[in-house]
Design an enzyme around this catalytic site. Structure first.
Site, PDB file in Angstrom:
ATOM      1  N   LYS A 122     -10.300   6.948  -4.337  1.00 47.98           N
ATOM      2  CA  LYS A 122      -9.625   8.139  -4.845  1.00 47.98           C
ATOM      3  C   LYS A 122      -8.728   7.743  -6.016  1.00 47.98           C
ATOM      4  O   LYS A 122      -7.685   7.123  -5.830  1.00 47.98           O
ATOM      5  CB  LYS A 122      -8.758   8.802  -3.764  1.00 47.98           C
TER       6      LYS A 122
ATOM      7  N   GLU B 168       0.166  -2.124  -1.957  1.00 50.85           N
ATOM      8  CA  GLU B 168       0.816  -2.630  -3.175  1.00 50.85           C
ATOM      9  C   GLU B 168       1.774  -1.543  -3.632  1.00 50.85           C
ATOM     10  O   GLU B 168       1.346  -0.528  -4.190  1.00 50.85           O
ATOM     11  CB  GLU B 168      -0.232  -2.892  -4.271  1.00 50.85           C
TER      12      GLU B 168
ATOM     13  N   CYS C  77       4.495  -1.914 -11.974  1.00 54.22           N
ATOM     14  CA  CYS C  77       5.174  -2.098 -10.700  1.00 54.22           C
ATOM     15  C   CYS C  77       6.074  -3.329 -10.725  1.00 54.22           C
ATOM     16  O   CYS C  77       7.098  -3.359 -10.077  1.00 54.22           O
ATOM     17  CB  CYS C  77       4.145  -2.218  -9.596  1.00 54.22           C
TER      18      CYS C  77
ATOM     19  N   GLU D 298      13.601   2.195  -8.092  1.00 54.79           N
ATOM     20  CA  GLU D 298      12.539   2.021  -9.084  1.00 54.79           C
ATOM     21  C   GLU D 298      12.495   3.227 -10.022  1.00 54.79           C
ATOM     22  O   GLU D 298      12.405   4.366  -9.557  1.00 54.79           O
ATOM     23  CB  GLU D 298      11.189   1.873  -8.378  1.00 54.79           C
TER      24      GLU D 298
HETATM   25  P1  NAD Z   1       2.006   7.752  -5.763  1.00 50.42           P
HETATM   26  O1  NAD Z   1       2.393   6.990  -4.559  1.00 50.42           O
HETATM   27  O2  NAD Z   1       2.607   9.061  -5.997  1.00 50.42           O
HETATM   28  O3  NAD Z   1       0.423   7.992  -5.784  1.00 50.42           O
HETATM   29  C1  NAD Z   1      -0.501   6.927  -5.701  1.00 50.42           C
HETATM   30  C2  NAD Z   1      -1.825   7.467  -5.195  1.00 50.42           C
HETATM   31  O4  NAD Z   1      -1.630   7.946  -3.864  1.00 50.42           O
HETATM   32  C3  NAD Z   1      -2.368   8.643  -5.992  1.00 50.42           C
HETATM   33  O5  NAD Z   1      -3.770   8.552  -6.074  1.00 50.42           O
HETATM   34  C4  NAD Z   1      -1.959   9.845  -5.148  1.00 50.42           C
HETATM   35  O6  NAD Z   1      -2.800  10.956  -5.335  1.00 50.42           O
HETATM   36  C5  NAD Z   1      -2.093   9.285  -3.749  1.00 50.42           C
HETATM   37  N1  NAD Z   1      -1.298   9.962  -2.718  1.00 50.42           N
HETATM   38  C6  NAD Z   1      -0.176  10.716  -2.884  1.00 50.42           C
HETATM   39  N2  NAD Z   1       0.245  11.185  -1.699  1.00 50.42           N
HETATM   40  C7  NAD Z   1      -0.586  10.702  -0.759  1.00 50.42           C
HETATM   41  C8  NAD Z   1      -0.656  10.801   0.664  1.00 50.42           C
HETATM   42  N3  NAD Z   1       0.227  11.519   1.375  1.00 50.42           N
HETATM   43  N4  NAD Z   1      -1.653  10.166   1.322  1.00 50.42           N
HETATM   44  C9  NAD Z   1      -2.541   9.415   0.638  1.00 50.42           C
HETATM   45  N5  NAD Z   1      -2.547   9.296  -0.708  1.00 50.42           N
HETATM   46  C10 NAD Z   1      -1.573   9.922  -1.399  1.00 50.42           C
HETATM   47  O7  NAD Z   1       2.259   6.750  -6.990  1.00 50.42           O
HETATM   48  P2  NAD Z   1       2.052   7.027  -8.550  1.00 50.42           P
HETATM   49  O8  NAD Z   1       3.150   7.905  -9.019  1.00 50.42           O
HETATM   50  O9  NAD Z   1       0.634   7.415  -8.790  1.00 50.42           O
HETATM   51  O10 NAD Z   1       2.246   5.547  -9.133  1.00 50.42           O
HETATM   52  C11 NAD Z   1       3.473   4.967  -9.367  1.00 50.42           C
HETATM   53  C12 NAD Z   1       3.875   4.072  -8.213  1.00 50.42           C
HETATM   54  O11 NAD Z   1       2.874   3.086  -7.984  1.00 50.42           O
HETATM   55  C13 NAD Z   1       5.141   3.301  -8.491  1.00 50.42           C
HETATM   56  O12 NAD Z   1       5.984   3.332  -7.375  1.00 50.42           O
HETATM   57  C14 NAD Z   1       4.649   1.879  -8.723  1.00 50.42           C
HETATM   58  O13 NAD Z   1       5.558   0.867  -8.466  1.00 50.42           O
HETATM   59  C15 NAD Z   1       3.473   1.807  -7.832  1.00 50.42           C
HETATM   60  N6  NAD Z   1       2.561   0.747  -8.273  1.00 50.42           N
HETATM   61  C16 NAD Z   1       2.498  -0.413  -7.544  1.00 50.42           C
HETATM   62  C17 NAD Z   1       1.687  -1.464  -7.974  1.00 50.42           C
HETATM   63  C18 NAD Z   1       1.602  -2.757  -7.186  1.00 50.42           C
HETATM   64  O14 NAD Z   1       0.651  -3.504  -7.404  1.00 50.42           O
HETATM   65  N7  NAD Z   1       2.532  -3.067  -6.312  1.00 50.42           N
HETATM   66  C19 NAD Z   1       0.924  -1.319  -9.131  1.00 50.42           C
HETATM   67  C20 NAD Z   1       1.026  -0.124  -9.852  1.00 50.42           C
HETATM   68  C21 NAD Z   1       1.835   0.909  -9.400  1.00 50.42           C
END
Ligand code: NAD
Length: 501
Positions: A198, A273, A307, A404
């Site tokens: 997804k 992650e 991240c 963050e």
């Molecule tokens: P997010 O958590 O809002 O969404 C990530 C994904 O999860 C999206 O595809 C979203 O549609 C899905 N999602 C949202 N709610 C969900 C639920 N209840 N159940 C299952 N899936 C769900 O994050 P974002 O805004 O897309 O990305 C930014 C975040 O990602 C930041 O916190 C960043 O630090 C983190 N990030 C971490 C890494 C790492 O490797 N540690 C890398 C990149 C980004």
């Protein structure tokens, strides 16, 4: 300043074939639509640049049925590791051939510059994919001698076998969309698993193209499925689905926590992650000529939407003024502009929502006493721009130091001679990355050992490689992307004991 709104006149035909249209999902090798669609916006101007199906719980169910069928029956189930390796290498070649097109599409949907998207969504993940392809032929268990304990007169042959964990659900964010997709799909396929992916609803196009290229490379139908849609609907349905064996999630700590809780009901394996608030420590003996631009890159690379972005900077009091002055210069010199303009050095943030979130944090810093010494503004333009920001006079109790932000905002803190820099670095709920800038080798080694973070850098920040595992500790999650660790996390160990008496 460069052009602020993307001009699509110079886009390649290949990119135009992907953009400005309604896409389908990929389920069981078939293109599948939906009754509703989600618009995807260009963050440089807010224009709609295409749409994708708003998948449902039932779309997830169909994708899982396809993935399970492909896992247990058909050519993938019996395919030899060298054949998987060959197919994954072919996929890497196809992505590379389309590299410029994919980089353009990514620049339009994510707002990042073409140089950035080519490097981090094409060249680097293609190398990761090739690395993982090679891992497919290096899966091996152990043999061991047993039987000394409770059955001394008997003889056994015992060994362990590593088997694919099963159907893997990959859920990814928008910050480096194609790279994230490849990081999820490559180790799973190398290990012999099947996948339901997804992508983020904000940046789904390149993942969908990846699915088409996978079919072209010879990955059998049903092995790699893509369901688009909203996280709380499609993502949540994946986490709850009993037919998914492992969830590999990258995203916020908040959603990661929800996923860990919901997934535990069906005892899913997990790689999480999550977020970060990575510290960078500049010691008084650092080579400032290299450290100042290095630190600026550590925070402003990918617009701070990394991240592991170095968003907390601790500077020794002896060099504080010089470092701050250098960073202000670095921040002010960054050319903001649209992602397709070749003179742009930093594009907009990924969305207006992200822009508002970052501006709210800057405002909160101001209210709590931080001094904005560079940037801190939105541009008077419909794009999601935020000027590269430096906040001075910050302290550990401020939200901008603890939470963050995920944007181009650096919080700078001063430390004194004798302060314990390891404690400063560890003063966070997160543990993703950390860096120290120093010429003192033993200090650097001690820091590497004592800091609680998944990756520690010395005199650099944010350097990743397919051969280096990447992951976090504490609220940054668990498990790894890349390297052997990523593939091993898609395998389960089975023990076999054979009576050969
Ligand atoms: P997010 O958590 O809002 O969404 C990530 C994904 O999860 C999206 O595809 C979203 O549609 C899905 N999602 C949202 N709610 C969900 C639920 N209840 N159940 C299952 N899936 C769900 O994050 P974002 O805004 O897309 O990305 C930014 C975040 O990602 C930041 O916190 C960043 O630090 C983190 N990030 C971490 C890494 C790492 O490797 N540690 C890398 C990149 C980004």
């Amino acid at each position: 300043m460069a052009e602020l709104s993307n001009n699509y006149d110079n886009l390649s035909d290949g990119a135009l074939d992907i953009l400005f249209k309604s896409h389908d999902m990929l389920i069981g090798g078939q293109r599948v639509g939906a009754s509703d669609y989600i618009d995807v916006l260009d963050p440089t101007n807010g224009k709609v640049v295409g749409s994708v199906p708003k998948g449902t719980k039932e779309s997830v169910n169909q994708a899982v049925i396809s993935a399970r069928r492909a896992l247990e029956h058909g050519s993938w189930a019996t395919m030899r590791p060298y054949e998987r390796e060959k197919i994954l290498l072919k996929l890497a070649d196809l992505i590379e051939l389309e590299g410029d097109i994919l980089a353009e599409v990514e620049a339009v949907e994510s707002g990042r510059t073409l140089m950035n998207t080519r490097l981090f969504d094409v060249d680097f993940p293609v190398n990761c994919l090739r690395y993982m392809a090679g891992c497919a032929t290096k899966i091996h268990g152990k043999t061991t001698t047993i039987g000394q304990g409770f059955a001394p007169s008997m003889e056994f042959f015992a060994c362990t076998l590593l088997e694919p964990v099963g159907v893997v659900g990959g859920i990814i964010p928008w910050n480096v969309p194609l790279c994230q997709a490849i990081w999820k799909v490559a180790p799973a396929l190398a290990a012999g698993c099947t996948v339901v992916l997804k992508p983020s609803e904000m940046t789904p196009f390149t993942a969908l193209r990846l699915g088409e290229l996978a079919l072209e490379a010879g990955i059998p139908e049903g092995v790699f499925n893509i369901v688009t849609g909203i996280g709380s609907e499609v993502g949540a349905a994946m986490v709850e689905h009993p037919g998914i064996d492992k969830i590999s999630f990258t995203g916020s700590t908040l959603v990661g926590h929800r996923i860990a809780t919901a997934g535990s009901k069906t005892f899913k394996k997990m790689t999480l992650e999550l977020g970060g608030k990575s510290p960078m420590i500049v010691m008084h003996d650092a080579d400032l000529e290299a450290s100042i631009p290095g630190v600026a890159m550590g925070i402003y690379g990918n617009h701070g939407q990394n991240c592991c972005a170095g968003s907390r900077l601790y500077v020794h009091e002896k060099v504080y003024d010089k470092v701050l002055e250098g960073l202000i210069e670095e921040a002010n010199s960054i050319v903001l502009g649209s992602s397709l303009d070749p003179t742009t050095q930093m594009g907009p943030l990924a969305s207006i929502a992200q822009q508002s979130r970052v501006l709210r944090y800057i405002e909160s810093g101001k209210e709590e006493g931080a001094e904005i010494v560079a940037g801190g503004e939105r541009l008077d333009h419909p794009g999601a721009y935020v000027t590269p920001t430096v906040l001075a006079e910050t302290n550990r109790d401020m939200k901008v130091v603890q939470e963050e932000i995920f944007g181009p905002v650096l919080s700078v803190l001063r430390f004194k001679e004798g302060d314990d820099v390891v404690s400063l670095a560890n003063d966070s709920e997160y543990g993703l990355g950390a860096s120290i800038w120093t010429q003192n080798l033993s200090k650097a080694h001690q820091f590497v050992r004592q800091v609680k973070a998944g990756t520690v850098w010395v005199n650099t920040h944010n350097i990743l490689d397919p051969a280096i595992p990447f992951g976090g500790v504490k609220s940054s999650g668990y498990g790894h992307e890349m390297a052997e660790e990523a593939m091993l996390s898609h395998l389960i160990t089975k023990s076999a004991v054979i009576n050969i008496t």
